[in-house]
Design a protein around this motif. Structure first.
Motif, mmCIF file in Angstrom:
data_model
loop_
_atom_site.group_PDB
_atom_site.id
_atom_site.type_symbol
_atom_site.label_atom_id
_atom_site.label_comp_id
_atom_site.label_asym_id
_atom_site.label_seq_id
_atom_site.Cartn_x
_atom_site.Cartn_y
_atom_site.Cartn_z
ATOM 1 N N LEU A 61 10.453 0.087 -5.251
ATOM 2 C CA LEU A 61 9.517 0.922 -4.499
ATOM 3 C C LEU A 61 8.283 0.131 -4.089
ATOM 4 C CD1 LEU A 61 9.748 4.158 -6.685
ATOM 5 C CD2 LEU A 61 10.213 4.076 -4.212
ATOM 6 N N LEU A 62 7.744 -0.658 -5.031
ATOM 7 C CA LEU A 62 6.504 -1.377 -4.743
ATOM 8 C C LEU A 62 6.722 -2.566 -3.822
ATOM 9 C CD1 LEU A 62 4.623 -1.223 -8.175
ATOM 10 C CD2 LEU A 62 4.246 0.143 -6.111
ATOM 11 N N ALA A 63 7.990 -2.988 -3.689
ATOM 12 C CA ALA A 63 8.283 -4.105 -2.778
ATOM 13 C C ALA A 63 8.429 -3.639 -1.328
ATOM 14 C CB ALA A 63 9.565 -4.813 -3.223
ATOM 15 N N ALA A 64 8.432 -2.324 -1.126
ATOM 16 C CA ALA A 64 8.704 -1.800 0.220
ATOM 17 C C ALA A 64 7.564 -2.081 1.198
ATOM 18 C CB ALA A 64 8.973 -0.295 0.147
ATOM 19 N N ASP A 65 6.360 -2.334 0.685
ATOM 20 C CA ASP A 65 5.223 -2.615 1.571
ATOM 21 C C ASP A 65 4.284 -3.564 0.821
ATOM 22 O OD1 ASP A 65 2.638 -2.473 2.876
ATOM 23 O OD2 ASP A 65 3.345 -0.665 3.883
ATOM 24 N N PRO A 66 3.869 -4.652 1.459
ATOM 25 C CA PRO A 66 3.013 -5.614 0.745
ATOM 26 C C PRO A 66 1.690 -5.006 0.269
ATOM 27 C CG PRO A 66 3.446 -6.312 3.029
ATOM 28 C CD PRO A 66 4.228 -5.075 2.814
ATOM 29 N N ALA A 67 1.288 -3.876 0.857
ATOM 30 C CA ALA A 67 0.015 -3.256 0.431
ATOM 31 C C ALA A 67 0.148 -2.543 -0.908
ATOM 32 C CB ALA A 67 -0.454 -2.253 1.495
ATOM 33 N N TYR A 68 1.375 -2.212 -1.296
ATOM 34 C CA TYR A 68 1.526 -1.350 -2.477
ATOM 35 C C TYR A 68 1.099 -2.020 -3.784
ATOM 36 C CZ TYR A 68 4.360 1.985 0.293
ATOM 37 O OH TYR A 68 4.809 2.891 1.195
ATOM 38 N N ARG A 69 1.707 -3.176 -4.070
ATOM 39 C CA ARG A 69 1.552 -3.759 -5.411
ATOM 40 C C ARG A 69 0.082 -3.970 -5.807
ATOM 41 N NH1 ARG A 69 4.071 -3.974 -10.246
ATOM 42 N NH2 ARG A 69 6.093 -4.536 -9.381
ATOM 43 N N PRO A 70 -0.745 -4.610 -4.921
ATOM 44 C CA PRO A 70 -2.132 -4.847 -5.357
ATOM 45 C C PRO A 70 -2.971 -3.577 -5.467
ATOM 46 C CG PRO A 70 -1.797 -5.616 -3.103
ATOM 47 C CD PRO A 70 -0.450 -5.245 -3.624
ATOM 48 N N ARG A 71 -2.505 -2.484 -4.894
ATOM 49 C CA ARG A 71 -3.319 -1.261 -4.927
ATOM 50 C C ARG A 71 -2.654 -0.158 -5.751
ATOM 51 N NH1 ARG A 71 -4.783 -0.458 1.405
ATOM 52 N NH2 ARG A 71 -5.202 -2.644 1.862
ATOM 53 N N THR A 72 -1.775 -0.533 -6.663
ATOM 54 C CA THR A 72 -1.096 0.474 -7.487
ATOM 55 C C THR A 72 -1.306 0.159 -8.956
ATOM 56 O OG1 THR A 72 0.604 0.746 -5.805
ATOM 57 C CG2 THR A 72 1.119 1.579 -8.010
ATOM 58 N N ARG A 73 -1.776 1.129 -9.695
ATOM 59 C CA ARG A 73 -1.928 0.913 -11.141
ATOM 60 C C ARG A 73 -1.443 2.104 -11.959
ATOM 61 N NH1 ARG A 73 -8.509 1.512 -11.841
ATOM 62 N NH2 ARG A 73 -8.744 2.951 -10.111
ATOM 63 N N HIS A 74 -1.129 3.229 -11.290
ATOM 64 C CA HIS A 74 -0.712 4.420 -12.035
ATOM 65 C C HIS A 74 0.727 4.808 -11.707
ATOM 66 C CE1 HIS A 74 -4.470 5.673 -13.921
ATOM 67 N NE2 HIS A 74 -5.072 5.205 -12.835
ATOM 68 N N LEU A 75 1.463 5.121 -12.768
ATOM 69 C CA LEU A 75 2.828 5.628 -12.645
ATOM 70 C C LEU A 75 2.886 6.977 -13.355
ATOM 71 C CD1 LEU A 75 5.988 5.427 -12.333
ATOM 72 C CD2 LEU A 75 5.973 4.037 -14.424
ATOM 73 N N GLY A 76 3.335 7.994 -12.625
ATOM 74 C CA GLY A 76 3.564 9.304 -13.242
ATOM 75 C C GLY A 76 5.053 9.506 -13.433
#
Ligand SMILES: [Zn+2]
Length: 384
Positions: A133-148
């Motif tokens: 999921l986080l590989a789908a857009d380069p913007a995701y990984r650096p701006r994601t820290r929460h998993l529900g």
């Protein structure tokens, strides 16, 4: 990307109030924010400042409220792309995942069929899914820290543990810690119906309501409740167990150990079991039972009617207790709602007390909405 990851994003109650209102309702002026939150204008401005500095809020271009209304105002709005959230719903046979933005819009979805359903295997598969999921857009990984993560059953959210779930081997599992170690994200674990209720309350049919309920029908019967604008967890993490309200003291035994529960009469398995026994057709499957009922088969129709009446009484009990403004009815059971509806509505109306009777809103929610619910639990974790 995050100015100070160890600092909670929102540290003051005023900041929480301002951000929560903007998340749920979209752009508002400071004057309107002050009116709606009960804060002073100065307090709103002070609360908004760090949120603007960190990029979570921005000012829209000025708009004049009316000709001659004086100084134009700059409404405040949430920057939806400032942070992303991953949500994963663990169902009996599939992992459903979604990446959502700060306003809970679904950006990317993916899923994985479950093979081994033990906690370790599910955790490993979940980590793979999150990576995808986080590989789908380069913007995701650096701006994601929460998993529900949303899972059915008895979930201790503060402790991050699944106390009980129908999945095999899931007894008192510290799944939040396991998932955090496997993904590197901060994990919030929640019961799936409560997660969906949070999503509907913040971003769906429940926006702005102080009293709200969501009911799921299908393989299980459950509900999530909002009272005084807050989701109810109960003193023991168990509240809103609509499926285990007793509606018939002479009814069938429930898997919970009680008798005559709504779920023992109205779940998919309960309806199918009743039709199999009454028609002496032990091999009948649910699709065939539905076809028989729609074709007018008396035994099948009666079983759905009984289920509908049990659901209607259960919802009436819930409504009589908390007086919600509206109730959302959802779940895969809506696929057979044509066989249930008149019975639900009649028994609901017959058992509601006076003005408590509120609208029932049917809302078919695809699986991605359940993953979105899980992501919303992650968004809520931003707000203490
Ligand atoms: Zn029960």
């Amino acid at each position: 990307m995050f100015p100070n990851p160890s600092r909670p994003l929102v540290s003051a109650p005023a900041e929480t109030a301002v951000l929560a209102l903007l998340l749920a309702e979209g752009p508002l002026s400071r004057v309107e924010l002050a009116r709606r939150t009960g804060l002073s204008s100065t307090a709103v401005t002070k609360a908004a400042k760090p949120l603007i500095e960190d990029g979570y809020l921005f000012e829209l271009p000025p708009e004049r409220t009316a000709p001659g209304a004086g100084r134009p105002v700059n409404p405040l709005a949430v920057s939806p792309d400032r942070e992303f959230f991953v949500g994963v719903k663990i169902s009996a046979d599939t992992l459903y995942g979604a990446v959502c933005d700060l306003r809970a819009q679904v950006r990317t979805t993916a899923g994985r069929p479950l093979g081994d359903r033990g906690p370790e295997a599910v955790c490993a598969l979940l980590a793979e899914l999150v990576t995808e999921l986080l590989a789908a857009d380069p913007a995701y990984r650096p701006r994601t820290r929460h998993l529900g993560i949303a899972v059915s059953g008895d979930v201790d959210r503060p402790a991050g543990r699944v106390r009980y779930s129908v999945l095999p081997g899931w007894r008192d599992v510290p799944f939040a810690d396991m998932a955090a170690a496997a993904t590197g994200l901060t994990v919030t674990l929640e019961n799936d119906v409560k997660a969906l209720t949070a999503a509907e309350h913040w971003f769906g049919e429940g926006i702005g309501t102080e009293y709200f309920a969501l009911v799921t029908i299908g393989a299980g019967i459950g509900s999530g409740l909002v009272v005084n604008g807050r989701p109810i967890a109960g003193a023991h993490g168990v509240a809103g167990e609509l499926g285990h309200i007793g509606v018939d003291p002479n009814g069938p035994r429930c898997h919970c150990g009680s008798v005559g529960c709504v779920e023992a009469i109205a779940s998919t398995d309960a309806v199918l079991g009743a039709i199999r026994r009454a028609s002496d057709r032990p091999d009948l499957d649910f699709a065939a039972a539905v076809r028989a009922a729609r074709a007018g088969d008396r035994i099948a129709r009666d079983a759905f009617a009984r289920a509908g009446r049990a659901i209607g009484v259960g919802i009436a009990n819930l409504v009589n207790l908390i007086g919600p403004e509206r109730v959302v009815v959802t779940g895969e059971g809506l696929d057979t709602y044509d066989l249930l509806d008149t019975h639900i509505l009649h028994s609901y109306a017959a058992h509601c007390f006076g003005a408590a009777q509120c609208p029932l809103i049917l809302r078919p929610l695809p699986w991605e909405e359940w993953a979105r619910g899980a992501a919303v639990v992650g968004i809520q974790a931003l707000l203490p």
